[in-house]
Design a protein around this motif. Structure first.
Motif, PDB file in Angstrom:
ATOM      1  N   TRP A 608       0.793  -1.213   0.290  1.00  0.00           N
ATOM      2  CA  TRP A 608       0.023  -0.013   0.096  1.00  0.00           C
ATOM      3  C   TRP A 608       0.871   1.227  -0.093  1.00  0.00           C
ATOM      4  N   ARG A 609       0.402   2.357  -0.763  1.00  0.00           N
ATOM      5  CA  ARG A 609       1.005   3.555  -0.752  1.00  0.00           C
ATOM      6  C   ARG A 609       0.108   4.676  -0.332  1.00  0.00           C
ATOM      7  N   SER A 610       0.409   5.719   0.496  1.00  0.00           N
ATOM      8  CA  SER A 610      -0.406   6.746   0.506  1.00  0.00           C
ATOM      9  C   SER A 610       0.023   7.876   0.011  1.00  0.00           C
ATOM     10  N   LEU A 611      -0.880   8.426  -0.845  1.00  0.00           N
ATOM     11  CA  LEU A 611      -0.335   9.794  -1.521  1.00  0.00           C
ATOM     12  C   LEU A 611      -1.307  10.842  -1.081  1.00  0.00           C
ATOM     13  N   ARG A 612      -0.378  11.949  -0.696  1.00  0.00           N
ATOM     14  CA  ARG A 612      -1.011  13.020   0.148  1.00  0.00           C
ATOM     15  C   ARG A 612      -0.697  14.404  -0.695  1.00  0.00           C
ATOM     16  N   TYR A 613      -1.739  14.931  -1.168  1.00  0.00           N
ATOM     17  CA  TYR A 613      -1.873  16.157  -1.928  1.00  0.00           C
ATOM     18  C   TYR A 613      -2.298  17.322  -1.363  1.00  0.00           C
ATOM     19  N   LEU A 614      -1.718  18.757  -1.494  1.00  0.00           N
ATOM     20  CA  LEU A 614      -2.696  19.995  -1.237  1.00  0.00           C
ATOM     21  C   LEU A 614      -3.566  20.263  -2.304  1.00  0.00           C
ATOM     22  N   VAL A 615      -4.667  20.630  -2.014  1.00  0.00           N
ATOM     23  CA  VAL A 615      -5.811  20.919  -2.987  1.00  0.00           C
ATOM     24  C   VAL A 615      -5.801  22.547  -2.997  1.00  0.00           C
ATOM     25  N   PRO A 616      -5.567  22.994  -4.266  1.00  0.00           N
ATOM     26  CA  PRO A 616      -5.541  24.559  -4.421  1.00  0.00           C
ATOM     27  C   PRO A 616      -7.078  24.776  -4.489  1.00  0.00           C
ATOM     28  N   PRO A 617      -7.587  26.142  -4.009  1.00  0.00           N
ATOM     29  CA  PRO A 617      -8.849  26.157  -4.385  1.00  0.00           C
ATOM     30  C   PRO A 617      -9.312  26.674  -5.788  1.00  0.00           C
ATOM     31  N   ARG A 618     -10.462  26.624  -5.881  1.00  0.00           N
ATOM     32  CA  ARG A 618     -10.900  27.010  -7.414  1.00  0.00           C
ATOM     33  C   ARG A 618     -11.935  27.921  -7.395  1.00  0.00           C
ATOM     34  N   SER A 619     -12.034  28.558  -8.719  1.00  0.00           N
ATOM     35  CA  SER A 619     -13.089  29.616  -8.527  1.00  0.00           C
ATOM     36  C   SER A 619     -14.616  29.426  -8.552  1.00  0.00           C
ATOM     37  N   ASP A 620     -14.797  28.186  -9.223  1.00  0.00           N
ATOM     38  CA  ASP A 620     -16.309  27.617  -9.092  1.00  0.00           C
ATOM     39  C   ASP A 620     -16.026  26.781  -7.756  1.00  0.00           C
ATOM     40  N   ARG A 621     -16.801  27.320  -6.700  1.00  0.00           N
ATOM     41  CA  ARG A 621     -16.623  26.426  -5.356  1.00  0.00           C
ATOM     42  C   ARG A 621     -17.800  25.346  -5.311  1.00  0.00           C
ATOM     43  N   TRP A 622     -18.788  25.144  -6.432  1.00  0.00           N
ATOM     44  CA  TRP A 622     -19.673  24.091  -6.555  1.00  0.00           C
ATOM     45  C   TRP A 622     -19.086  22.855  -7.309  1.00  0.00           C
ATOM     46  N   GLN A 623     -17.968  23.003  -8.020  1.00  0.00           N
ATOM     47  CA  GLN A 623     -17.349  22.237  -8.899  1.00  0.00           C
ATOM     48  C   GLN A 623     -16.714  21.222  -8.239  1.00  0.00           C
ATOM     49  N   PRO A 624     -16.562  19.854  -8.146  1.00  0.00           N
ATOM     50  CA  PRO A 624     -15.869  19.214  -7.240  1.00  0.00           C
ATOM     51  C   PRO A 624     -14.409  18.971  -8.171  1.00  0.00           C
ATOM     52  N   HIS A 625     -13.414  18.645  -7.402  1.00  0.00           N
ATOM     53  CA  HIS A 625     -12.072  18.512  -7.627  1.00  0.00           C
ATOM     54  C   HIS A 625     -12.124  17.083  -8.274  1.00  0.00           C
ATOM     55  N   TYR A 626     -11.085  16.656  -9.176  1.00  0.00           N
ATOM     56  CA  TYR A 626     -10.776  15.376  -9.608  1.00  0.00           C
ATOM     57  C   TYR A 626      -9.440  14.851  -9.595  1.00  0.00           C
ATOM     58  N   VAL A 627      -9.332  13.608  -8.995  1.00  0.00           N
ATOM     59  CA  VAL A 627      -8.078  13.150  -9.238  1.00  0.00           C
ATOM     60  C   VAL A 627      -8.242  12.106 -10.028  1.00  0.00           C
ATOM     61  N   ARG A 628      -7.071  12.113 -11.052  1.00  0.00           N
ATOM     62  CA  ARG A 628      -7.158  11.109 -12.111  1.00  0.00           C
ATOM     63  C   ARG A 628      -5.731  10.205 -11.956  1.00  0.00           C
ATOM     64  N   ILE A 629      -6.097   9.016 -11.972  1.00  0.00           N
ATOM     65  CA  ILE A 629      -4.997   7.880 -11.744  1.00  0.00           C
ATOM     66  C   ILE A 629      -4.877   7.357 -12.927  1.00  0.00           C
ATOM     67  N   ASP A 630      -3.516   7.123 -13.672  1.00  0.00           N
ATOM     68  CA  ASP A 630      -3.086   6.542 -14.938  1.00  0.00           C
ATOM     69  C   ASP A 630      -2.071   5.734 -14.647  1.00  0.00           C
ATOM     70  N   VAL A 631      -2.283   4.199 -14.979  1.00  0.00           N
ATOM     71  CA  VAL A 631      -1.440   3.053 -14.788  1.00  0.00           C
ATOM     72  C   VAL A 631      -0.968   2.597 -16.084  1.00  0.00           C
TER      73      VAL A 631
END
Length: 654
Positions: A608-631
């Motif tokens: 197992w690996r734990s990946l930690r990231y800071l999430v920058p604020p975005r102008s549209d506060r209703w739109q979710p952020h998305y994490v994309r994982i490519d393998v």
């Protein structure tokens, strides 16, 4: 022009997804790949052979993926695609034109209803603010993987079901376009020969027990239910019910030793049909043969027969056969009811019919639970009368409608065991209407007076086809004729043959009805998507991720595909993703957050690996952020063709 655009899109889809997935998957046998490419070559060089290839290869194919795991589960689909690719290419370049018959148009309507029903939740997701990139990833995963799934499918039910119905459209269009009225008999001969081969395999199987499906040995342990080259004895029985009338029709048109051969094949198929223990299939076959005889007598086909004995005694023999049939049924009712023969006491095919006609048992016991199944599916329809539960979802949704009072244990997944209920449950009222329109087009074409000419021996094959299709329709009452690819393909092929000679004003009227129905369906599905978008929680939708599985300890986990997107709350400031590399290969894992690359590493060790990231604020506060994982590369540990990335654990958000 519109038809050519649709053909081009369909051709591109088939090549880009199922064909490419099968050809590049290492687990698929090279011998199969070469054989499949050989079929494509035949479709290119000899397009007129395509209908015959379909009606012969389809019934011979279903058992092969079970016997040889290196063959994809959708072998029937791939066989159809092998002939469809050259056909679609000719449509695109203008060397062929789509037929304008009501049967093909009705199949197109059924497919469009299914596709729109499948697309409706995705449209609602996009209208609710979902990411277009996420939707495209989901579409790619399912489009590439469905060819490795059998039907019904819990994993990719919607994609599999839509592709099954697409098989029907492709087959109907090819048969209708590539078969002239003069060549129709040769296609019927090919189909009849295929039925004879399948019946022979079934009879041999009854003695050797090789290839018997364990499921049916569990349900009916006292008898041998042959499945021959099929995987379902009931589907096999429906196939025989259709083809036995076709073969009898060919026998009626033949003379001399050829008639004797066809009549021997009728007996062969009927014997194999009895060995399936498919009760509705046998009843439907008898009904189809009875319709064939009645239709022939009404058109005085016996009066123009080459044999004097047929001209003189056919009507008396038909009456005697009817009396014998009635006496047999009455005997079965009296003996079965007197002895109180039950399902568990089946030790022969005769006792199967004794318990069927035993009037001392509850009707649902005679129906083997179908009445209870229909009641449960009825609840499903009542909950979703307009939109349905979605194509391929009945099998998955069935356990959710079980109550403690039902005869089935919790968690049981079953199909509707009724084609009309299945269409209504999965595709809603529009799906049921589309299916009824299709049946009308098929049977109106099959029984076209212009084809069934009186006092002409050439009418026999057409009449056999029409009554065989009627018999197949009877099996829809207690069977699912839209679940298995082989069921749909054979029905579509025979329906396409029926449409070859369809003429009259009703043809254009039927096409107009289909077009108007499509417009209504489009309006309904659009409004459904708009209303559903108000209930969609975008945060609950992760794409490019397979369904939950359990390890040997019962712990749930999910695999990602080669690319996955997971939503993160709009107000998140920090996110932690837990992933585990289980593939026995070195993999490159790239992580993007809102389109920005935040991690790019090559991993060779398990864990197992734990990946930690800071999430920058975005102008549209209703739109979710998305994490994309490519393998890359993905891992394919088995023949199912799933491209596995990494194991996805919990997502922690601060």
């Amino acid at each position: 022009m519109f038809a050519r655009v649709i053909a081009a899109l369909l051709l591109a889809f088939l090549v880009a997804f199922p064909v490419r997935a099968v050809l590049v998957t290492a687990g698929v046998a090279w011998l199969f790949k070469l054989a499949w490419l050989g079929l494509v070559t035949v479709g290119v060089l000899r397009p007129a052979w395509s209908p015959a290839i379909i009606v012969v290869a389809t019934p011979l194919s279903p058992i092969l993926p079970v016997a040889w795991p290196a063959i994809p589960a959708s072998l029937v689909h791939l066989t159809i695609v092998s002939q469809a690719l050259p056909f679609l290419a000719r449509l695109v370049v203008g060397r062929r034109t789509l037929p304008r018959d009501p049967v093909t148009a009705s199949w197109a309507l059924v497919v469009l209803v299914a596709a729109l029903t499948l697309a409706s939740p995705y449209a609602a997701y996009l209208l609710a603010g979902g990411a277009l990139e996420a939707w495209w990833l989901e579409a790619q995963v399912k489009a590439a993987a469905y060819a490795f799934e059998s039907a019904p499918s819990l994993l990719l039910g919607g994609a599999v079901t839509c592709s099954v119905l697409l098989d029907g459209l492709l087959v109907a269009a090819m048969v209708r376009t590539l078969t002239s009225a003069e060549r129709r008999r040769s296609i019927l001969v090919a189909a009849a020969v295929g039925a004879g081969i399948v019946a022979s395999v079934g009879i041999v199987q009854s003695q050797t027990l090789v290839g018997l499906r364990p499921l049916w040995q569990l349900f009916d342990p006292g008898i041998v239910r042959v499945n021959a080259t099929y995987t379902d004895p009931n589907a096999l029985a429906a196939y025989f019910a259709l083809l036995v009338s076709v073969i009898a029709g060919l026998a009626g048109a033949a003379v001399g030793w050829r008639r004797a051969v066809w009549l021997a094949m009728v007996v062969l198929v009927l014997v194999a049909l009895v060995m399936t223990a498919g009760r509705m299939g046998l009843l439907a076959a008898i009904a189809g043969l009875a319709l064939l005889v009645v239709g022939a007598l009404r058109r005085e086909l016996d009066r123009v027969d080459a044999l004097a004995v047929v001209r003189r005694y056919t009507r008396q023999m038909a009456a005697a056969a009817a009396v014998v049939l009635v006496l047999l049924i009455l005997t079965a009712v009296v003996v079965g009811t007197t002895l109180d023969v039950r399902h568990g006491e089946q030790t022969s095919y005769a006792r199967t019919w004794l318990y069927t006609f035993n009037l001392r048992q509850p009707p649902d016991n005679i129906a083997k639970g179908r009445l209870a199944i229909w009641s449960i599916v009825g609840r499903m329809i009542a909950d979703h009368p307009i939109s349905g539960v979605g194509p391929g979802q009945l099998f998955e949704q069935f356990p959710r409608y079980l109550t403690p009072d039902d005869r089935f244990s919790a968690g049981t997944s079953l199909t509707a065991h009724n084609t009309f209920l299945s269409m209504a449950a999965e595709l809603g009222a529009a799906g049921l209407v589309a299916w009824v329109l299709l049946l009308f087009a098929v049977y109106r074409s099959a029984f076209d007076p212009g084809t069934l000419v009186a006092r002409a021996s050439s009418t026999w094959p057409s009449l056999g086809l029409a009554t065989g299709l009627a018999a197949y329709g009877f099996t829809m009452i207690t069977g699912d004729r839209t679940v298995l690819r082989e069921d749909v393909a054979i029905f579509a092929a025979m329906g396409g043959l029926a449409a070859v000679s369809a003429t009259g004003a009703w043809v254009s009227r039927a096409r107009r009805v289909v077009a108007m129905t499509l417009l209504v369906v489009l309006a309904i599905r659009a409004s459904t998507a708009v209303m559903a978008s108000r209930r969609v929680e975008v945060m609950d939708v992760a794409v490019g991720v397979y369904g939950f599985e359990r390890d040997h300890r019962g712990v749930e986990f999910r695999w990602t595909s080669g690319a996955a997107m997971v939503p993160v709350r709009p107000d998140a400031r920090r996110v932690t993703i837990r992933i585990r590399k289980l593939a026995p290969i070195t993999q490159r894992i790239r992580v993007q957050l809102d389109g920005r690359l935040v991690d790019d590493s090559v991993v060779s060790a398990d864990g197992w690996r734990s990946l930690r990231y800071l999430v920058p604020p975005r102008s549209d506060r209703w739109q979710p952020h998305y994490v994309r994982i490519d393998v890359t590369p993905t891992w394919q540990p088995d023949r199912h063709g799933r491209a596995l990335g990494v194991v996805l654990g919990e997502l922690e958000v601060e």
